[in-house]
Design a protein around this motif. Structure first.
Motif, mmCIF file in Angstrom:
data_model
loop_
_atom_site.group_PDB
_atom_site.id
_atom_site.type_symbol
_atom_site.label_atom_id
_atom_site.label_comp_id
_atom_site.label_asym_id
_atom_site.label_seq_id
_atom_site.Cartn_x
_atom_site.Cartn_y
_atom_site.Cartn_z
ATOM 1 N N ALA A 149 30.949 12.468 -3.248
ATOM 2 C CA ALA A 149 30.811 11.123 -2.691
ATOM 3 C C ALA A 149 29.407 10.609 -2.982
ATOM 4 C CB ALA A 149 31.071 11.141 -1.190
ATOM 5 N N VAL A 150 29.318 9.384 -3.489
ATOM 6 C CA VAL A 150 28.039 8.783 -3.865
ATOM 7 C C VAL A 150 27.914 7.432 -3.173
ATOM 8 C CG1 VAL A 150 26.691 7.826 -5.776
ATOM 9 C CG2 VAL A 150 27.923 9.984 -6.073
ATOM 10 N N THR A 151 26.781 7.219 -2.498
ATOM 11 C CA THR A 151 26.536 5.970 -1.775
ATOM 12 C C THR A 151 25.681 5.034 -2.620
ATOM 13 O OG1 THR A 151 26.618 7.131 0.345
ATOM 14 C CG2 THR A 151 25.589 4.961 0.338
ATOM 15 N N THR A 196 30.784 3.403 -1.151
ATOM 16 C CA THR A 196 30.956 4.814 -1.494
ATOM 17 C C THR A 196 31.943 4.929 -2.636
ATOM 18 O OG1 THR A 196 30.542 5.494 0.788
ATOM 19 C CG2 THR A 196 31.602 7.097 -0.641
ATOM 20 N N THR A 197 31.525 5.656 -3.656
ATOM 21 C CA THR A 197 32.392 5.951 -4.791
ATOM 22 C C THR A 197 32.352 7.457 -5.031
ATOM 23 O OG1 THR A 197 32.895 5.364 -7.088
ATOM 24 C CG2 THR A 197 30.562 5.579 -6.504
ATOM 25 N N THR A 198 33.103 7.944 -6.001
ATOM 26 C CA THR A 198 33.125 9.374 -6.290
ATOM 27 C C THR A 198 32.706 9.610 -7.728
ATOM 28 O OG1 THR A 198 34.933 9.716 -4.711
ATOM 29 C CG2 THR A 198 34.555 11.453 -6.322
ATOM 30 N N PRO A 221 20.505 5.624 -2.995
ATOM 31 C CA PRO A 221 21.501 4.547 -2.974
ATOM 32 C C PRO A 221 21.008 3.226 -3.537
ATOM 33 C CG PRO A 221 21.629 5.794 -0.948
ATOM 34 C CD PRO A 221 20.427 6.319 -1.690
ATOM 35 N N GLU A 222 19.743 2.883 -3.296
ATOM 36 C CA GLU A 222 19.242 1.602 -3.787
ATOM 37 C C GLU A 222 19.041 1.594 -5.295
ATOM 38 O OE1 GLU A 222 15.605 3.817 -2.059
ATOM 39 O OE2 GLU A 222 17.746 3.580 -1.638
ATOM 40 N N GLN A 223 19.158 2.756 -5.937
ATOM 41 C CA GLN A 223 19.035 2.827 -7.391
ATOM 42 C C GLN A 223 20.391 2.716 -8.101
ATOM 43 O OE1 GLN A 223 16.998 6.595 -7.210
ATOM 44 N NE2 GLN A 223 15.032 5.653 -7.706
ATOM 45 N N ILE A 224 21.460 2.663 -7.294
ATOM 46 C CA ILE A 224 22.801 2.388 -7.843
ATOM 47 C C ILE A 224 23.283 1.129 -7.137
ATOM 48 C CG2 ILE A 224 25.098 3.298 -8.300
ATOM 49 C CD1 ILE A 224 24.066 6.071 -7.626
ATOM 50 N N THR A 225 23.309 0.029 -7.836
ATOM 51 C CA THR A 225 23.565 -1.234 -7.144
ATOM 52 C C THR A 225 24.324 -2.203 -8.049
ATOM 53 O OG1 THR A 225 22.482 -2.965 -5.848
ATOM 54 C CG2 THR A 225 21.356 -2.264 -7.847
ATOM 55 N N ASP A 226 24.720 -3.318 -7.459
ATOM 56 C CA ASP A 226 25.481 -4.312 -8.225
ATOM 57 C C ASP A 226 24.577 -4.983 -9.259
ATOM 58 O OD1 ASP A 226 24.571 -7.174 -7.000
ATOM 59 O OD2 ASP A 226 24.617 -5.657 -5.423
ATOM 60 N N LEU A 227 25.179 -5.540 -10.276
ATOM 61 C CA LEU A 227 24.416 -6.084 -11.391
ATOM 62 C C LEU A 227 23.553 -7.268 -10.975
ATOM 63 C CD1 LEU A 227 26.998 -5.854 -14.309
ATOM 64 C CD2 LEU A 227 25.361 -4.160 -13.489
ATOM 65 N N GLY A 228 24.020 -8.041 -9.982
ATOM 66 C CA GLY A 228 23.229 -9.176 -9.510
ATOM 67 C C GLY A 228 21.922 -8.735 -8.892
ATOM 68 N N ILE A 278 14.862 13.332 3.920
ATOM 69 C CA ILE A 278 14.107 12.084 4.025
ATOM 70 C C ILE A 278 14.867 10.963 3.322
ATOM 71 C CG2 ILE A 278 11.971 10.899 3.408
ATOM 72 C CD1 ILE A 278 11.574 12.914 5.631
ATOM 73 N N GLY A 279 15.125 9.894 4.060
ATOM 74 C CA GLY A 279 15.842 8.746 3.501
ATOM 75 C C GLY A 279 17.141 8.510 4.239
ATOM 76 N N SER A 280 17.453 7.250 4.513
ATOM 77 C CA SER A 280 18.688 6.916 5.216
ATOM 78 C C SER A 280 19.284 5.647 4.612
ATOM 79 C CB SER A 280 18.417 6.695 6.705
ATOM 80 O OG SER A 280 19.603 6.378 7.398
ATOM 81 N N PRO A 281 20.478 5.748 3.994
ATOM 82 C CA PRO A 281 21.267 6.959 3.717
ATOM 83 C C PRO A 281 20.488 7.922 2.821
ATOM 84 C CG PRO A 281 22.555 4.967 3.309
ATOM 85 C CD PRO A 281 21.142 4.542 3.440
ATOM 86 N N SER A 282 20.873 9.191 2.854
ATOM 87 C CA SER A 282 20.125 10.186 2.114
ATOM 88 C C SER A 282 20.387 10.071 0.613
ATOM 89 C CB SER A 282 20.489 11.587 2.605
ATOM 90 O OG SER A 282 21.857 11.842 2.388
ATOM 91 N N MET A 283 19.560 10.766 -0.148
ATOM 92 C CA MET A 283 19.693 10.766 -1.599
ATOM 93 C C MET A 283 21.058 11.303 -2.021
ATOM 94 S SD MET A 283 17.264 12.710 -4.425
ATOM 95 C CE MET A 283 15.909 11.535 -4.402
ATOM 96 N N ASN A 284 21.615 10.722 -3.070
ATOM 97 C CA ASN A 284 22.855 11.237 -3.653
ATOM 98 C C ASN A 284 22.550 12.431 -4.544
ATOM 99 O OD1 ASN A 284 24.763 9.108 -2.754
ATOM 100 N ND2 ASN A 284 23.478 7.781 -4.016
ATOM 101 N N PHE A 285 23.410 13.439 -4.480
ATOM 102 C CA PHE A 285 23.283 14.619 -5.342
ATOM 103 C C PHE A 285 24.544 14.739 -6.194
ATOM 104 C CE2 PHE A 285 20.730 16.103 -1.540
ATOM 105 C CZ PHE A 285 19.498 15.832 -2.131
ATOM 106 N N ILE A 286 24.383 14.603 -7.500
ATOM 107 C CA ILE A 286 25.516 14.631 -8.417
ATOM 108 C C ILE A 286 25.389 15.859 -9.322
ATOM 109 C CG2 ILE A 286 26.772 13.356 -10.191
ATOM 110 C CD1 ILE A 286 25.415 10.786 -9.123
ATOM 111 N N HIS A 287 26.347 16.764 -9.220
ATOM 112 C CA HIS A 287 26.353 17.968 -10.052
ATOM 113 C C HIS A 287 26.832 17.610 -11.465
ATOM 114 C CE1 HIS A 287 25.739 21.141 -6.904
ATOM 115 N NE2 HIS A 287 26.006 20.086 -6.153
ATOM 116 N N ALA A 288 26.100 18.113 -12.454
ATOM 117 C CA ALA A 288 26.441 17.812 -13.844
ATOM 118 C C ALA A 288 25.881 18.911 -14.745
ATOM 119 C CB ALA A 288 25.871 16.449 -14.242
ATOM 120 N N THR A 289 26.164 18.788 -16.036
ATOM 121 C CA THR A 289 25.618 19.714 -17.025
ATOM 122 C C THR A 289 24.640 18.948 -17.905
ATOM 123 O OG1 THR A 289 27.628 21.051 -17.036
ATOM 124 C CG2 THR A 289 26.166 21.263 -18.934
ATOM 125 N N LEU A 290 23.450 19.482 -18.080
ATOM 126 C CA LEU A 290 22.443 18.809 -18.886
ATOM 127 C C LEU A 290 22.747 18.983 -20.370
ATOM 128 C CD1 LEU A 290 19.735 17.259 -18.793
ATOM 129 C CD2 LEU A 290 18.579 19.472 -19.030
#
Length: 370
Positions: free
Chosen positions: A332-334, A325-327, A291-298, A235-247
């Protein structure tokens, strides 16, 4: 109109393949339910069982106050709109719309009045004397809808009705069906594989995978609070970004994950209760962020976000905003940015992370942690 109750519905074929695995859905009178999922999810099988075109292995389907498991399709007081339109080619539009009324032996004068009223509702009065071969795809779909509306059924069933239309017409027909529902206040079950149709049309969405309802809820609730990785990605277009990390936990006892991008790193503080995540500290997690939660500062002005300079790999202008798109951590993160703020590929750009609706998932089970 009627309510629809689906209780513990299972479908097992003679070869032992279980297609539906205990489906429970309650649809109130006048609600618009979307069954959405990929191929093989079981959504069309469930629709056919509601229609009486497929038998029920176990469980109960109730339309209004009647259990319909053993009833023939003609006795269920339903109307179905198919992907293929299913119009009679030798009949005019008028005759196609009136066909079901003739079967029910509605008087000719009343048939004519109903056809005229339905044609006005769907704005196809000028097409009444044409045959299907003389119509466009969108016009044929309107006729198929008109034939269903004329019968005034308790329940409308739509089986991917827009799949054969081009992109522009799909958008128009999507709005047309939604307006129709608002006018008729009818109960509708609508099958689609298109998550945009699901989000824009339904009051209630059942996201299906492998014969199981992964999540049932309103479009906004499913978008904001996905139950698992599958729902979040579907659900969502573009779809949610999934970033693997260690908590991890910082010195103040707050949870965080570390993001790496182009040789730079950042500790991203997470707005979650550390106590709820205590047993996951030091373990792999998946950060879900749209994607809309990662955006430019403006664009992020006024939002309490955390900033990171990111190397941009790809730029996709869409008009109202630009997708970047960045990494991050090898994935890949949108991101979404205002067109005026977007940089060129290969350049760095300061991006703000708004984590107010971010989620954490367990990479092993796919279930949501917080």
């Amino acid at each position: 109109m009627s309510s629809l109750s689906i209780r513990q519905i299972r479908k097992v074929y003679t070869n032992g393949v279980e297609v539906l695995k205990g489906i429970d859905i309650e649809v109130k009178d006048g609600q618009f339910l979307i069954l959405v999922g990929g191929s093989g999810s079981g959504k069309s099988t469930l629709l056919n069982m509601i229609a009486g075109l497929e038998s029920v292995t176990s469980g109960e389907i109730r339309i209004g106050d009647r259990v319909v498991n053993a009833l023939q399709p003609k006795d269920r007081d339903i109307a179905m709109v198919f992907q293929s339109y299913a119009l009679y080619p030798s009949m005019t539009v008028r005759q196609n719309i009136a066909f079901g009324l003739g079967v029910k032996k509605v008087p000719k004068q009343e048939q004519q009045e109903i056809v005229e009223r339905v044609a006005q509702t769907l704005q196809i009065t000028h097409l009444l004397d044409r045959r299907p071969a003389q119509l466009s795809g969108g016009q044929r779909q309107r006729v198929a809808m008109g034939r269903a509306i004329a019968r005034k059924p308790s329940l409308f069933l739509f089986d991917e009705p827009l799949s054969n239309l081009d992109a522009k017409l799909r958008v128009e027909m999507r709005a047309e069906i939604k307006r129709l529902h608002q006018r008729l206040k009818s109960t509708i079950v609508y099958v689609t594989h298109d998550q945009i149709e699901a989000m824009t049309m339904g009051d209630l969405i059942a996201v299906m995978k492998d014969g199981v309802v992964q999540q049932l809820g309103t479009p906004q609730d499913i978008y904001d609070n996905p139950a698992n990785l599958f729902v979040a990605g579907f659900i969502g277009s573009p779809s949610m970004n999934f970033i693997h990390a260690t908590l991890a936990i910082d010195g103040a006892g707050a949870p965080y994950v570390t993001l790496e991008n182009g040789g730079r790193s950042m500790q991203l503080r997470l707005p979650f209760d550390a106590a709820r995540l205590a047993r996951h500290v030091g373990s792999a997690v998946i950060l879900g962020i749209r994607p809309e939660q990662i955006t430019d500062l403006g664009t992020a002005h006024g939002v309490n976000g955390q900033e990171l300079d990111c190397l941009i790999d790809l730029v996709e202008p869409t008009g109202p905003d630009t997708l970047l798109t960045t990494t991050m951590n090898g994935a890949a993160v949108t991101c979404r940015a205002h067109p005026r703020e977007a940089v060129s590929p290969g350049q760095s750009m300061a991006l703000s992370f708004n984590l107010s609706k971010a989620t954490l998932f367990d990479p092993a089970s796919g279930e949501r942690l917080v």
